[in-house]
Design an enzyme around this catalytic site. Sequence first.
Site, mmCIF file in Angstrom:
data_model
loop_
_atom_site.group_PDB
_atom_site.id
_atom_site.type_symbol
_atom_site.label_atom_id
_atom_site.label_comp_id
_atom_site.label_asym_id
_atom_site.label_seq_id
_atom_site.Cartn_x
_atom_site.Cartn_y
_atom_site.Cartn_z
ATOM 1 N N ASP A 186 3.245 -4.408 7.934
ATOM 2 C CA ASP A 186 2.019 -3.625 7.821
ATOM 3 C C ASP A 186 0.852 -4.607 7.982
ATOM 4 O O ASP A 186 0.539 -5.372 7.076
ATOM 5 C CB ASP A 186 1.987 -2.935 6.450
ATOM 6 C CG ASP A 186 0.658 -2.223 6.190
ATOM 7 O OD1 ASP A 186 -0.245 -2.315 7.043
ATOM 8 O OD2 ASP A 186 0.534 -1.594 5.123
ATOM 9 N N HIS A 233 0.869 -1.178 0.000
ATOM 10 C CA HIS A 233 0.000 0.000 0.000
ATOM 11 C C HIS A 233 0.910 1.233 0.000
ATOM 12 O O HIS A 233 2.032 1.174 0.521
ATOM 13 C CB HIS A 233 -0.834 -0.046 1.287
ATOM 14 C CG HIS A 233 -1.873 1.019 1.419
ATOM 15 N ND1 HIS A 233 -1.571 2.298 1.840
ATOM 16 C CD2 HIS A 233 -3.210 1.006 1.216
ATOM 17 C CE1 HIS A 233 -2.690 3.009 1.884
ATOM 18 N NE2 HIS A 233 -3.697 2.241 1.505
ATOM 19 N N GLN A 268 -4.429 -5.025 6.980
ATOM 20 C CA GLN A 268 -5.467 -5.921 6.443
ATOM 21 C C GLN A 268 -5.440 -7.288 7.114
ATOM 22 O O GLN A 268 -6.234 -8.165 6.764
ATOM 23 C CB GLN A 268 -5.277 -6.103 4.929
ATOM 24 C CG GLN A 268 -5.459 -4.841 4.118
ATOM 25 C CD GLN A 268 -6.897 -4.306 4.131
ATOM 26 O OE1 GLN A 268 -7.829 -4.990 4.552
ATOM 27 N NE2 GLN A 268 -7.060 -3.077 3.692
ATOM 28 N N LYS A 272 -10.362 -0.957 10.635
ATOM 29 C CA LYS A 272 -10.579 -2.110 9.753
ATOM 30 C C LYS A 272 -10.914 -3.362 10.567
ATOM 31 O O LYS A 272 -11.176 -4.425 10.011
ATOM 32 C CB LYS A 272 -9.339 -2.361 8.895
ATOM 33 C CG LYS A 272 -9.047 -1.229 7.901
ATOM 34 C CD LYS A 272 -7.927 -1.591 6.985
ATOM 35 C CE LYS A 272 -7.261 -0.410 6.342
ATOM 36 N NZ LYS A 272 -8.056 0.270 5.320
ATOM 37 N N CYS A 320 -4.849 2.518 -3.577
ATOM 38 C CA CYS A 320 -3.580 3.035 -2.997
ATOM 39 C C CYS A 320 -2.469 2.001 -3.157
ATOM 40 O O CYS A 320 -1.632 1.850 -2.265
ATOM 41 C CB CYS A 320 -3.750 3.430 -1.533
ATOM 42 S SG CYS A 320 -5.001 4.665 -1.266
HETATM 43 N N1 C6P Z 1 -6.295 0.554 2.890
HETATM 44 C C1 C6P Z 1 -8.155 0.178 1.392
HETATM 45 O O1 C6P Z 1 -9.258 0.471 0.921
HETATM 46 P P1 C6P Z 1 -4.978 3.730 7.305
HETATM 47 O O2 C6P Z 1 -5.514 4.612 6.209
HETATM 48 O O3 C6P Z 1 -3.787 4.334 8.005
HETATM 49 O O4 C6P Z 1 -6.017 3.248 8.266
HETATM 50 O O5 C6P Z 1 -4.461 2.392 6.576
HETATM 51 C C2 C6P Z 1 -3.541 2.487 5.529
HETATM 52 C C3 C6P Z 1 -3.284 1.140 4.955
HETATM 53 C C4 C6P Z 1 -2.044 0.564 5.132
HETATM 54 N N2 C6P Z 1 -1.770 -0.659 4.677
HETATM 55 C C5 C6P Z 1 -2.683 -1.391 4.028
HETATM 56 C C6 C6P Z 1 -2.324 -2.771 3.563
HETATM 57 C C7 C6P Z 1 -3.962 -0.866 3.812
HETATM 58 O O6 C6P Z 1 -4.861 -1.608 3.167
HETATM 59 C C8 C6P Z 1 -4.267 0.438 4.263
HETATM 60 C C9 C6P Z 1 -5.604 1.054 3.997
HETATM 61 C C10 C6P Z 1 -7.631 0.985 2.556
HETATM 62 O O7 C6P Z 1 -7.496 -0.747 0.961
HETATM 63 C C11 C6P Z 1 -7.748 2.449 2.311
HETATM 64 S S1 C6P Z 1 -6.706 2.989 0.995
#
Ligand code: C6P
Length: 420
Positions: free
Chosen positions: A214, A137, A217, A240, A378
């Site tokens: 990370d 991401h 997910q 999430k 993203c």
């Molecule tokens: N992905 C998706 O629709 P935040 O925004 O900080 O809560 O998470 C960022 C982030 C980091 N790593 C991974 C693997 C992610 O999937 C995400 C967030 C969302 O897939 C929003 S772009």
Amino acid sequence: MTTASAPTGVASFHDILRIAGCRHHFPLLRQLVNGKPLVYFDNAATSQKPQVVIDAMVRYYETENSNIHRGVHYLSERATQAYEGVRTKVRDFMHAEDQREIVFVRGATEAINLVAHSFGRRYVHAGDEILVSEMEHHSNIVPWQILCEELGATLKVIPMNDRGELLVEEYERLLSEKTKIVAVTHVSNALGTVNPIKELVARAHARGIPVLVDGAQAVPHIRVDVQDLDCDFYAFSAHKMFGPTGVGVLYGKRKWLEEMPPYQGGGDMIKSVTFEKTTYNDLPYKFEAGTPNIGGGIGLGAAIDYLHEIDLNAIQQLEHDLLFYATEKILTIPGVRIIGTAQQKAGVLSFTMQGIHPHDIGPILDLEGVAIRTGHHCAQPVMKHFGVPATARASFALYNTKEEVDAFIKALHKVIEVLG
Ligand code: C6P
């Protein structure tokens, strides 16, 4: 978790039944959208919240709201106890050794930026290398890129194959004495791939290289044990995993956090301040400048309690079955291409439809009450790898059902009727 093999979970029938009933815990799911029952398949973007999480936050603001670590009055002590109690819950949830290793942040993005900023400036120098993967991401690419640009270091990329699986031998080849940190996702948001984190960590550690994972997910789907994974850092967001937005966690091994400089300056992260010199607070407060999202933290604690109630093993099995079912069904639609066909997958189904732009799929599904995400998610390097501008993505959570998959498939046939 796998698409190709039979379920591997160990959930009992009783657990499955409990999960089947859990849909009623999520008030938002009761509504109609465009006159149709809502099918919420955008869980990778953010999950819905169970009533217990909403109630916990309302209760906090109605009865406990106060600033923490500061006051000597009743409310402040209660709020501090509640907030620090959540830190203990997070420690247990991740099986961290010590709650000083749990840093509250705004979300996964801030957690990764914290490490890039603080670890990066302490340990990375010109000529060094940072290793990320092709399926990251943007949150796990851009902070490292900024660091590399500033310091004259180089970003290296672990490639993946056309199923969306990392090439572990290539990874091994890329590890060198120049590598200062590996930053890799546990589960890909664009492909659903579950990476072999334990193996990746072991290979990096064999050369003394730390690993940041990370986990944005992963945490709603997989039981995470940071001691078993042996990773050095683990980042995730509450929103999430059925908690609120604006709060997340950075786990870091104490040996690193002790050595790393503060990320931001301000209240709560200091022991004493004079104009000549400031001494920093102990862990984890050294990394928690300013008033945190206390109400959000309380919501995160309630989300963890909720996940304990439901049982992550049972969730994993149910989502695996749903993914398997949806994969079989979607492949009966002419022109559908699944992007991300790894052996090990969590509940993400990314796809394209021949001759139809992914952006046009979303609005037609929406008219049928089906919420998915379309775009690059993203993860533009993933789109580049597969030669597509974007994908449509259905992502599942514990409250989704096979009936909803059927509605989704029916809506995809509508897309073909209208645009095909
Ligand atoms: N992905 C998706 O629709 P935040 O925004 O900080 O809560 O998470 C960022 C982030 C980091 N790593 C991974 C693997 C992610 O999937 C995400 C967030 C969302 O897939 C929003 S772009």
